[in-house]
Design a protein around this motif. Sequence first.
Motif, PDB file in Angstrom:
ATOM      1  N   ASN A   1      -0.236 -19.675  31.706  1.00  0.00           N
ATOM      2  CA  ASN A   1      -0.947 -20.071  30.475  1.00  0.00           C
ATOM      3  C   ASN A   1      -0.994 -18.950  29.436  1.00  0.00           C
ATOM      4  OD1 ASN A   1      -2.720 -18.601  31.989  1.00  0.00           O
ATOM      5  ND2 ASN A   1      -4.468 -19.963  31.751  1.00  0.00           N
ATOM      6  N   ASN A   2      -0.474 -17.765  29.774  1.00  0.00           N
ATOM      7  CA  ASN A   2      -0.337 -16.700  28.779  1.00  0.00           C
ATOM      8  C   ASN A   2       0.974 -16.812  27.985  1.00  0.00           C
ATOM      9  OD1 ASN A   2      -2.760 -15.360  29.029  1.00  0.00           O
ATOM     10  ND2 ASN A   2      -2.038 -14.089  30.740  1.00  0.00           N
ATOM     11  N   GLU A   3       1.852 -17.705  28.386  1.00  0.00           N
ATOM     12  CA  GLU A   3       3.120 -17.860  27.662  1.00  0.00           C
ATOM     13  C   GLU A   3       2.868 -18.241  26.204  1.00  0.00           C
ATOM     14  OE1 GLU A   3       5.233 -19.339  31.802  1.00  0.00           O
ATOM     15  OE2 GLU A   3       4.864 -20.796  30.224  1.00  0.00           O
ATOM     16  N   ALA A   4       1.994 -19.223  26.012  1.00  0.00           N
ATOM     17  CA  ALA A   4       1.679 -19.665  24.643  1.00  0.00           C
ATOM     18  C   ALA A   4       0.979 -18.543  23.874  1.00  0.00           C
ATOM     19  CB  ALA A   4       0.813 -20.915  24.679  1.00  0.00           C
ATOM     20  N   PHE A   5       0.040 -17.859  24.542  1.00  0.00           N
ATOM     21  CA  PHE A   5      -0.688 -16.763  23.892  1.00  0.00           C
ATOM     22  C   PHE A   5       0.280 -15.675  23.408  1.00  0.00           C
ATOM     23  CE2 PHE A   5      -2.907 -12.620  24.512  1.00  0.00           C
ATOM     24  CZ  PHE A   5      -3.753 -12.719  23.428  1.00  0.00           C
ATOM     25  N   ALA A   6       1.234 -15.312  24.271  1.00  0.00           N
ATOM     26  CA  ALA A   6       2.185 -14.252  23.920  1.00  0.00           C
ATOM     27  C   ALA A   6       3.042 -14.645  22.715  1.00  0.00           C
ATOM     28  CB  ALA A   6       3.077 -13.936  25.126  1.00  0.00           C
ATOM     29  N   ARG A   7       3.589 -15.843  22.733  1.00  0.00           N
ATOM     30  CA  ARG A   7       4.503 -16.207  21.627  1.00  0.00           C
ATOM     31  C   ARG A   7       3.756 -16.399  20.311  1.00  0.00           C
ATOM     32  NH1 ARG A   7       4.978 -21.069  24.946  1.00  0.00           N
ATOM     33  NH2 ARG A   7       3.769 -22.722  23.983  1.00  0.00           N
ATOM     34  N   ILE A   8       2.509 -16.911  20.407  1.00  0.00           N
ATOM     35  CA  ILE A   8       1.719 -17.118  19.179  1.00  0.00           C
ATOM     36  C   ILE A   8       1.304 -15.766  18.588  1.00  0.00           C
ATOM     37  CG2 ILE A   8      -0.510 -17.989  18.331  1.00  0.00           C
ATOM     38  CD1 ILE A   8      -0.051 -20.340  20.416  1.00  0.00           C
ATOM     39  N   THR A   9       0.961 -14.818  19.455  1.00  0.00           N
ATOM     40  CA  THR A   9       0.568 -13.483  18.991  1.00  0.00           C
ATOM     41  C   THR A   9       1.731 -12.782  18.281  1.00  0.00           C
ATOM     42  OG1 THR A   9      -0.951 -13.335  20.852  1.00  0.00           O
ATOM     43  CG2 THR A   9      -0.437 -11.272  19.729  1.00  0.00           C
ATOM     44  N   VAL A  10       2.913 -12.837  18.901  1.00  0.00           N
ATOM     45  CA  VAL A  10       4.075 -12.189  18.268  1.00  0.00           C
ATOM     46  C   VAL A  10       4.423 -12.894  16.951  1.00  0.00           C
ATOM     47  CG1 VAL A  10       6.508 -11.571  18.513  1.00  0.00           C
ATOM     48  CG2 VAL A  10       4.974 -11.332  20.468  1.00  0.00           C
ATOM     49  N   ALA A  11       4.301 -14.217  16.946  1.00  0.00           N
ATOM     50  CA  ALA A  11       4.596 -14.966  15.718  1.00  0.00           C
ATOM     51  C   ALA A  11       3.617 -14.582  14.610  1.00  0.00           C
ATOM     52  CB  ALA A  11       4.526 -16.468  15.986  1.00  0.00           C
ATOM     53  N   ALA A  12       2.350 -14.406  14.970  1.00  0.00           N
ATOM     54  CA  ALA A  12       1.345 -14.015  13.973  1.00  0.00           C
ATOM     55  C   ALA A  12       1.649 -12.614  13.427  1.00  0.00           C
ATOM     56  CB  ALA A  12      -0.051 -14.049  14.595  1.00  0.00           C
ATOM     57  N   PHE A  13       2.108 -11.722  14.320  1.00  0.00           N
ATOM     58  CA  PHE A  13       2.479 -10.374  13.887  1.00  0.00           C
ATOM     59  C   PHE A  13       3.698 -10.425  12.957  1.00  0.00           C
ATOM     60  CE2 PHE A  13       4.831  -6.364  14.643  1.00  0.00           C
ATOM     61  CZ  PHE A  13       3.863  -5.464  14.207  1.00  0.00           C
ATOM     62  N   ALA A  14       4.653 -11.280  13.303  1.00  0.00           N
ATOM     63  CA  ALA A  14       5.883 -11.401  12.503  1.00  0.00           C
ATOM     64  C   ALA A  14       5.614 -12.019  11.133  1.00  0.00           C
ATOM     65  CB  ALA A  14       6.923 -12.234  13.254  1.00  0.00           C
ATOM     66  N   ALA A  15       4.501 -12.744  11.028  1.00  0.00           N
ATOM     67  CA  ALA A  15       4.209 -13.469   9.785  1.00  0.00           C
ATOM     68  C   ALA A  15       4.136 -12.556   8.563  1.00  0.00           C
ATOM     69  CB  ALA A  15       2.907 -14.251   9.935  1.00  0.00           C
TER      70      ALA A  15
END
Lengths: 104, 156
Positions: free
Chosen positions: B17-31
Amino acid sequence: MNVRYIEKDKLLYFDLTEEIDHHTTEEIRRRADYEIERYMPKRVIFNFNSVSFMDSAGIGMLLGRYKMVKMIGGELGIINVKKNIRKVLEMCGILKLIPIYETV
Amino acid sequence: MNKFENEMKLEIVSKSNNEAFARITVAAFAAQLDPTIEEIADIKTAVSEAVTNSIIHGYENGEGKITIKAKISENTIYIEISDLGKGIEDVETAKQPLYTSKPDLERSGMGFTIMESFMDEVKVESIVGLGTKVSMKKKIKKESLNPINEGDSINS
């Protein structure tokens, strides 16, 4: 995930409601297999309308259901696929096996 | 143009369940690079694939830590995902499309293929018994900051 079965068309319809990854496919797989065995449908449709994300875990999940539906003589299709998910599907070359239907 | 640099580091336990957390966090950083929706989707998918690999293959669904580092330099994002899991014996074989060491788990074998096509560069370093590190980069192709507007082009 919401499930509908339309008896007269022998159509089993899954409304996917979450992002599809390794974590969520466990539950989708379990539920889908249960419903397919229960109804033995002629057609199975996965509706991607509410799905904003899918990675290769979704490909594995779809291929697994494809094999299962094929074994009972049915067909599997998907609808309402967003652009980013279509990109993953195309890259993995599974649209030849599992078509995207425009209408059900 | 100003050179822009930023960095982040995230450590998660190897739970699915950390898979979604990890990708969303990196996406937010990339934003902050102002990527297109498609570029964000590419980054999220690549991160999800690498993190999932660490969970399923690195730690074989057992306990462990996964480190995710991301860095922005000018208009490029560099992402590094590493685990201290069992490692990959033959990286070249693992990268082949459709190859999976766990066919019983309904894995598609497309993880590395997706990372390689969605990112500009992917490097995999692995030592059996020590772990695996996946380094990826992607340039965000910004639209011109000073688009020529129609009035100008007609007058010139």
